[in-house]
Each structure stands twice: as structure tokens, then as C-alpha cells.
Design an enzyme around this catalytic site. Structure first.
Site: not given
Ligand code: F0G
Length: 481
Positions: A265, A388, A132-133, A222, A454, A80
Site C-alpha cells: 500500500k 468487511r 485490522f484482521t 501502522d 474469510f 543476499y
Molecule cells: N495493516 C493494515 C492497516 C492493512 O490494511 C494491511 C493489509 C496490513 C496491515 C497487512 O499488510 O497485506 O502487506 O500483509 N491490508 C490489505 C487490504 C490486505 O486489502 O486492506 P499485508
């Protein structure tokens, strides 16, 4: 540079790895695909993976792992607190980014949540090249607002400009001259996701950083898609051509105050984290990590994944590994362009992006053209892409649709997962669909969630177009799945 030339003149994105573990795929007949997409309410997130042939939804958490990553996972130190696995990752991150502190999080949006909780207050504005979303959702949750300062070229689907992810630095300087007191940080996104995985140039990053310093505003990177941006810096940017990926990575980090990333990623595993230099923000952020993510030596990640990320980050600095994604994508984009299919150019990272506004121009944005195209491609090829476009936007305060600036269907190409013949299959099915695009119709919501609609929304086709599309496919390719 990494692409191989054949004796017959073709340039092929040759796989620089061999396949040693495989997963069997199902390819359901078209009638069953029609039934599955209707059960899933035309939302591809609601499909089951076993019903999909090529899952091009995302690269997130689904890049292939290397043998060395798998081996590292067997030696993880489960604790932990004080896990050696964490210290290994911390050493790697310090070495790569040259930043003293590494705060772990369960994934990218965990980082976004705690950064927004600490830094964003009601009335704040966060300038960025593009949103980003999940990033925007967290900033807005804290009462802030996002302003996008992308260069105009970035929103042109067809272009030959190599750095469409650049931030408009004149606009940033003008904005900060007026409103710096309302700006908690500037956010730059590498491999800008929602405009088609497009990179920024090194000069643009340097100038953005200079302006931020001038106004004493933090620059947060980011880096979730930095691996693609690194590749494009190496291949297309005069400033970086003679540097190794490791040197480019460090040069990028040197310009930033804070870097966060989704290790689903960057690092080819599952997790995330925030890297930063010594500052008065470190301690309060640590407290938020402990409150939201987990103790400081795991942050919600499994120790096995922590080991895999440490190896994955090192492998990212190998051009033979990092080039595989963008070069497969460039191949797919070229093949589709040759067949007249509208795609985002130049090819970026992350995936091949179909331009739904030109693919299905007869579907108005209020009927979610990119989402309709996504459902149609599942019927045509058992391929799952990600919408998208307008479906990925939120309604405004009065409940009106916010029309997206781009209507894209992203066909992600996770690294080292698909073979070239599978990419050729995708090209063929997209081309068939393009020939039959007039059959594709719009969608409407049956159930519309309030946040990030979405993911969980349920939709229905506006006519029986899905049945007609499936019947045409069965007639055009009799006997073929
Ligand atoms: N920032 C970027 C540029 C991303 O592409 C993502 C995730 C996140 C933040 C959030 O990261 O999913 O680990 O919480 N992109 C995924 C995609 C969901 O399919 O493009 P996460």
C-alpha cells in the site's frame, strides 16, 4: 484543491497521469458470472482474476506503478547481503520518517508477526483505534488481547465528521491509568481500514503520543494507509494545512516510537518494513527479521521491489499522486449518494464502502449480508469487492458468531488503475443492484476455516436467489453484458 473545476461548473477528479501500458480486461456475460461465483463458493477470493472485470478487492500490491518505479527496478542490485538497493531504500526511509533504523519484511503482516512475537505475551492488552484482521490475529496468537478505543463517531456510517479514525484519548488515559503494566504498546492505524479508510487528526495523534509518554508505553503507528491519512491531514486539518506532505509525514513520524507498513500500500509496490529509533528493541527485532523474513538487507522482498518502494515512497509526497485515490473515491461516493445508495460518509481513503446493513437490511448478520452483497455485485457487474463485516470476524471461544460492528462491502480504488468511465460503470451496476436489493439473499458456510475464515471459506446461498438475480439482470438489460 487538486480537483479540477470545469467551465460548466462540474468538479472532476482529473487524472494527472497518462496510460502507457494497459492490460486487457474480460467482461463475461451474466450467465457465466453466475456460474463462476457458484464455482467459487460465493467467496470472491476464490475467483480467478481473468473472470473479473473491475477488481476492487483491494489496493494491496495492485496500485499502478509509475514509469520511474519501473525504471528503478531495472537497476536493482541483486545480493543476499549488502544490496545497494536496500541501502537506497533505507536512505529514503530515514529521510522521510527521520528514524534511524529500517528493518525490512516481506509485507505488512510480516512486521506484525515479529512485533507481536517480541512484545506481546499472554495476558497483555493492546489498545488501538481499531483492529485490522491480520494485526489482531498475531496479537491473539501470542496470547494477547485487543481493545478498541475508537471515538463513537467512527462507527457511524453516515457522518460529516472528518476524523472518524480518531482514538478516544480520554478512554486511553483512563485505561492506561489502570492497566498500563499489561500494555506492551498502543497501536494507532492511519487511514483506519475496517471502518471505511477513515483518518485521524494531527491533534489526536499528538494527544495519543503524549498519553503514551506519560505512562511510558510505546506508540506504534501502522502506516500502511498513511498516504490517505496524509491527504486528509493536508486538506482538512487546520494543524497541517500550511505544511507540505513531506513536512506532515515527518511531523507524524516524530510523534511515534515505531512505524511499520505494508509497502503493498504505502510505497505502491510489494513489501514492508519497520522504522524505529535507537532502542534496546532494535537488536532482538533484527534477530526475528532474520529468522522469519530473510537477511536484514532484503527481508523477504525482491530487490526490484525494494527499488520500486524507494521511488514510490518519494512519489507519495507529491500531492498530485496522493490525491488521486481519495478524490476518485469521493467522486464515486458522491455519485452513489446522489442515487440514494447507502455508503460510508464522509468518503475516506482506500475505497468506496457500501453500507450493507442499510443496503440489504432484510439479511440478518448471521447470514453475512456484506458477503452476500459482494457475491451479488459480481453477478450484477463482474465487480469484485471485499467483505468487511461479520464474515471477517472470528467466532468466540464457545463457537458463537461475533457480530461485526459494521457490515461493509469495500470497493477498493487502487491508485491510477481505473478510469472515470469504469468508476461510472461501477456506480451504474451498484445502483441497479440497489434497485433490486430485495432479490439478494443470505449465505451460510459449507466449509469454515478456523483462522481468518474469510480468505478460504466456502459458502452457499440460502436459496436460489443468485439465479433469480442473474435472470432479472438479463431481463432488465437485454443484450448488455
Ligand atoms: N495493516 C493494515 C492497516 C492493512 O490494511 C494491511 C493489509 C496490513 C496491515 C497487512 O499488510 O497485506 O502487506 O500483509 N491490508 C490489505 C487490504 C490486505 O486489502 O486492506 P499485508
Amino acid at each position: 484543491m487538486e480537483t479540477i473545476s470545469f467551465f460548466d461548473g462540474r468538479k472532476i477528479p482529473l487524472e494527472r497521469h497518462k496510460v502507457r501500458i494497459v492490460q486487457q480486461l474480460n467482461l463475461l456475460p451474466v450467465e457465466e458470472r453466475l456460474a463462476r461465483i457458484q464455482e467459487a463458493s460465493s467467496n470472491l477470493y476464490l475467483l480467478r482474476n481473468k473472470d473479473i472485470f473491475l477488481d476492487m478487492l483491494t489496493d494491496s500490491g495492485v496500485n499502478a506503478m509509475s514509469d520511474r518505479q519501473q525504471a528503478a527496478m531495472l537497476q536493482a542490485d541483486d545480493a543476499y547481503a549488502g544490496s545497494e538497493s536496500f541501502f537506497r531504500l533505507e536512505r529514503t526511509v530515514r529521510d522521510i520518517f527521520g528514524m534511524e533504523h529500517f528493518l525490512p519484511a516481506h509485507q505488512g503482516r510480516g512486521c506484525e508477526k515479529i512485533l507481536a512475537d517480541l512484545l506481546v505475551k499472554p495476558g497483555d492488552i493492546v489498545p488501538m483505534n481499531y483492529h485490522f484482521t491480520t494485526t489482531r490475529a498475531h496479537i491473539e496468537r501470542c496470547g494477547g488481547e485487543v481493545i478498541e478505543l475508537l471515538i463513537p463517531e467512527g462507527l457511524k456510517c453516515q457522518s460529516d465528521y472528518p476524523f472518524k479514525g480518531n482514538l478516544d484519548t480520554d478512554a486511553l488515559a483512563a485505561f492506561l491509568a489502570e492497566k498500563a503494566d499489561r500494555v506492551p504498546f498502543v497501536r494507532l492505524e492511519a487511514g483506519t481500514n475496517l471502518i471505511g479508510g477513515q483518518p485521524f487528526s494531527f491533534a489526536n495523534l499528538r494527544e495519543t503520543a503524549r498519553i503514551c509518554r506519560q505512562y511510558d508505553v510505546l506508540l506504534i503507528l501502522d502506516a500502511s494507509l498513511l498516504q490517505d491519512n496524509l491527504y486528509f491531514l493536508k486538506m482538512k486539518d487546520e494543524d497541517c494545512r500550511d505544511l507540505s506532505l513531506r513536512e506532515i509525514m515527518r511531523a507524524v513520524a516524530d510523534q511515534c516510537d515505531i512505524i511499520y507498513f505494508s509497502a503493498r500500500k504505502l510505497g505502491f509496490a510489494r513489501g514492508g518494513g519497520i522504522c524505529m529509533r535507537e532502542s534496546e528493541l532494535v537488536d532482538p527485532l533484527k534477530e526475528l527479521v532474520v529468522l522469519n523474513e530473510g537477511f536484514l538487507t532484503y527481508g523477504g522482498m525482491s530487490v526490484r521491489e525494494i527499488e520500486a518502494i524507494a521511488v514510490g515512497l518519494e512519489e507519495t509526497l507529491d500531492l498530485a499522486v496522493t490525491s488521486q485515490g481519495p478524490e476518485f473515491i469521493a467522486y464515486m461516493v458522491d455519485e452513489l449518494e446522489k442515487r440514494g445508495v447507502p455508503v460510508v460518509t464522509p468518503a475516506g481513503g482506500l475505497g468506496c464502502h457500501l453500507d450493507a446493513s442499510r443496503f440489504v437490511p432484510h439479511i440478518p448478520q448471521e447470514e453475512y449480508p456484506a458477503a452476500a452483497l459482494a457475491a451479488a455485485l459480481y453477478i450484477a457487474g463482474s465487480i469484485r469487492g471485499m467483505e468487511r463485516g461479520t464474515l471477517s470476524e472470528n467466532r468466540d471461544a464457545d463457537g458463537n458468531e461475533t457480530l461485526a460492528e459494521m457490515e461493509l462491502l469495500r470497493l477498493a480504488v487502487p491508485r491510477r488503475v481505473f478510469t472515470k468511465s469504469q468508476i461510472d460503470y461501477a456506480v451504474d451496476r451498484v445502483t441497479w443492484l440497489y434497485e433490486n436489493r430485495d432479490l439478494i439473499g443470505g449465505l451460510r458456510f459449507e466449509h469454515e476455516p478456523k483462522i481468518l475464515r474469510f480468505f478460504l471459506g466456502r459458502l452457499a446461498p440460502l436459496s436460489d436467489w443468485q439465479e433469480k438475480l442473474a435472470a432479472k439482470f438479463a431481463g432488465d438489460l437485454p443484450g448488455s453484458l
